[in-house]
Write a protein that holds these residues in place. Structure first.
Motif, mmCIF file in Angstrom:
data_model
loop_
_atom_site.group_PDB
_atom_site.id
_atom_site.type_symbol
_atom_site.label_atom_id
_atom_site.label_comp_id
_atom_site.label_asym_id
_atom_site.label_seq_id
_atom_site.Cartn_x
_atom_site.Cartn_y
_atom_site.Cartn_z
ATOM 1 N N GLY A 167 0.816 -1.213 0.000
ATOM 2 C CA GLY A 167 0.000 0.000 0.000
ATOM 3 C C GLY A 167 0.843 1.253 0.000
ATOM 4 N N THR A 168 1.867 1.292 0.842
ATOM 5 C CA THR A 168 2.802 2.418 0.899
ATOM 6 C C THR A 168 4.225 1.878 0.995
ATOM 7 O OG1 THR A 168 2.878 2.574 3.312
ATOM 8 C CG2 THR A 168 1.085 3.752 2.196
ATOM 9 N N GLY A 169 5.192 2.785 0.777
ATOM 10 C CA GLY A 169 6.591 2.384 0.905
ATOM 11 C C GLY A 169 6.921 1.859 2.286
ATOM 12 N N GLY A 170 6.195 2.355 3.318
ATOM 13 C CA GLY A 170 6.436 1.912 4.687
ATOM 14 C C GLY A 170 6.158 0.451 4.914
ATOM 15 N N MET A 220 0.940 0.441 -4.935
ATOM 16 C CA MET A 220 2.346 0.662 -5.262
ATOM 17 C C MET A 220 3.161 -0.627 -5.366
ATOM 18 S SD MET A 220 5.149 2.879 -3.130
ATOM 19 C CE MET A 220 4.331 4.445 -3.270
ATOM 20 N N GLU A 221 2.805 -1.634 -4.570
ATOM 21 C CA GLU A 221 3.596 -2.873 -4.570
ATOM 22 C C GLU A 221 3.585 -3.571 -5.928
ATOM 23 O OE1 GLU A 221 -0.296 -3.902 -2.271
ATOM 24 O OE2 GLU A 221 1.093 -2.212 -2.464
ATOM 25 N N GLY A 259 1.686 -5.947 6.940
ATOM 26 C CA GLY A 259 0.678 -4.900 7.075
ATOM 27 C C GLY A 259 0.225 -4.381 5.723
ATOM 28 N N GLY A 260 -0.953 -3.807 5.690
ATOM 29 C CA GLY A 260 -1.526 -3.353 4.431
ATOM 30 C C GLY A 260 -2.705 -4.232 4.044
ATOM 31 N N PHE A 261 -3.480 -3.770 3.044
ATOM 32 C CA PHE A 261 -4.734 -4.424 2.678
ATOM 33 C C PHE A 261 -4.604 -5.921 2.432
ATOM 34 C CE2 PHE A 261 -5.738 -0.115 0.589
ATOM 35 C CZ PHE A 261 -6.255 0.381 1.768
ATOM 36 N N SER A 304 6.407 7.954 0.558
ATOM 37 C CA SER A 304 6.354 7.452 -0.816
ATOM 38 C C SER A 304 5.173 8.011 -1.595
ATOM 39 C CB SER A 304 6.281 5.921 -0.807
ATOM 40 O OG SER A 304 5.166 5.482 -0.035
ATOM 41 N N LEU A 305 4.086 8.396 -0.907
ATOM 42 C CA LEU A 305 2.914 8.943 -1.594
ATOM 43 C C LEU A 305 2.850 10.459 -1.525
ATOM 44 C CD1 LEU A 305 0.220 6.356 -0.417
ATOM 45 C CD2 LEU A 305 1.549 6.352 -2.536
ATOM 46 N N GLY A 306 3.835 11.080 -0.868
ATOM 47 C CA GLY A 306 3.831 12.529 -0.725
ATOM 48 C C GLY A 306 3.082 12.961 0.525
#
Length: 374
Positions: A9-12, A42-43, A104-106, A201-203
């Motif tokens: 979902g995010t770079g984190g 993003m992945e 973690g993430g969806f 990563s998403l701003g």
């Protein structure tokens, strides 16, 4: 060894996942690794770019802003979840993993829930000081939960917790680039003073607006003080930022990037760094050892980014500017820090003491213990 790694979902979430995969392959070159992510996230781009195969699920999160479009998306959510569960069970049956790792993430929720129900061992990696909802739900069936902060027993069973630290990209952990190489990569002058501005990563809208709102007034200030800026905007505000910089005639002073893939070069080029206070960002910044100004996002559970930032501020390892004050105080704080070499030296010494190295390999240790029945 066959490993499924799920989340994103995010770079984190994505960068720790890739770091774990790289550590597995380094120690077990014959290992087979499959990622499971969320379609359209993003992945689906970053994982193949790192050399790994990824399967995408049609999973999505609950939309909290109640527009007509979001209401329709929320109505579709149970159907997407049901389809994702069917798809991931097929993926697991076909791949036959030895272990399934969630970051973690969806996508990690249906993947790890399915894996546990099918009898496969699971391991969780929680990056933050405040555990995510997905990992809290998955903790009951996990064999081991790898964490990066003390006090995580308030979220997870104490006997399952292992303190490993957060895995970061190997390019950051093994950073070898010189300041000159970093500056050459971004077309910066060798003798300029450089501020790196990143909002994740998403701003980050408020950090971007801090720059946009101050652009014309700080342009001459940057030029007069021999300051150049590397600015990662994220995708949402990139076009607006690029246009504003062109309009201000500041292309030589401010280098605008949608996403910086060579983050090691950006860190190497910088004298000081302005950043959000996400867990992975902080883990990387501790390894980098540069003076930092943290602007925590207020839009996170339990305001945990402020807690992350204060953990560094209280040790003299960072400065913090609140999100609501960054338009007014962000850049003046940065320029003040640039002009205080003594404070920069002290902050660098303090933050490097907080670095935790080889976290990805510590997680591989835990994977091996599970597979060896220990």
């Amino acid at each position: 060894m066959k490993v499924i790694i799920s989340g994103g979902g995010t770079g984190g979430h994505i960068f720790p996942a890739i770091a774990i995969a790289n550590a597995v392959k380094d120690r077990h070159p014959e290992a087979q690794i499959l990622f499971v992510g969320a379609q359209g996230r993003m992945e689906m781009e970053k994982v193949p770019a790192a050399g790994y195969t990824i399967k995408g699920l049609p999973i999505a999160g609950l939309q909290r802003k109640l527009t007509l479009t979001n209401i329709i998306k929320n109505i579709q959510l149970p159907f997407k979840m049901a389809k994702s569960r069917r798809m991931v069970k097929k993926i697991i049956r076909e791949f036959q993993p030895d272990i399934v790792v969630g970051v973690g993430g969806f996508a990690s929720e249906p993947t790890l829930k399915a894996a546990a129900s099918m009898g496969y061992p699971t391991l969780l990696q929680e990056q933050n000081s405040y555990a995510g909802l997905t990992n809290k739900m998955l903790a009951k069936s996990a064999r081991t939960i790898c964490v990066a902060y003390d006090g995580m027993e308030k979220f997870f069973p104490k006997e399952k917790i292992v303190f490993t630290g957060n895995p970061v990209r190997s390019s950051i952990e093994d950073m070898k680039a010189t300041r000159q190489e970093g500056r050459a990569t971004f077309g910066l002058k060798a003798d300029s003073r450089v501020i790196l501005i990143v909002g994740g990563s998403l701003g980050a809208r408020s950090i971007n607006q801090m720059m946009l709102g101050s652009l014309e007034s700080v342009q001459s200030l940057f030029t007069d003080n021999n300051i150049q800026v590397i600015w990662q905007t994220g995708s949402y505000m990139f076009s607006e930022a690029e246009e504003a910089v062109k309009k201000a005639g500041a292309e030589s002073t401010i280098k605008v990037h949608k996403f910086i893939s060579q983050m090691d070069m950006a860190y190497s080029a910088a004298d000081i760094i302005i950043s959000r206070a996400g867990a992975i960002a902080i883990s990387e910044l501790c390894l980098v050892g540069k003076p930092i100004i943290l602007i925590p996002s207020p839009n996170v559970a339990e305001d945990h980014q402020t807690k992350n930032a204060m953990a560094l501020v209280n040790k003299g390892a960072a400065l913090m500017v609140r999100d609501s004050e960054c338009l007014e105080k962000g850049l003046p704080t940065a320029i003040q820090l640039l002009n205080d070499s003594e404070q920069q030296t002290q902050m660098s010494a303090n933050i490097i003491n907080l670095a935790r190295r080889r976290a990805a390999y510590s997680i591989v240790d835990e994977i091996e213990k599970i597979l060896n029945g220990k």
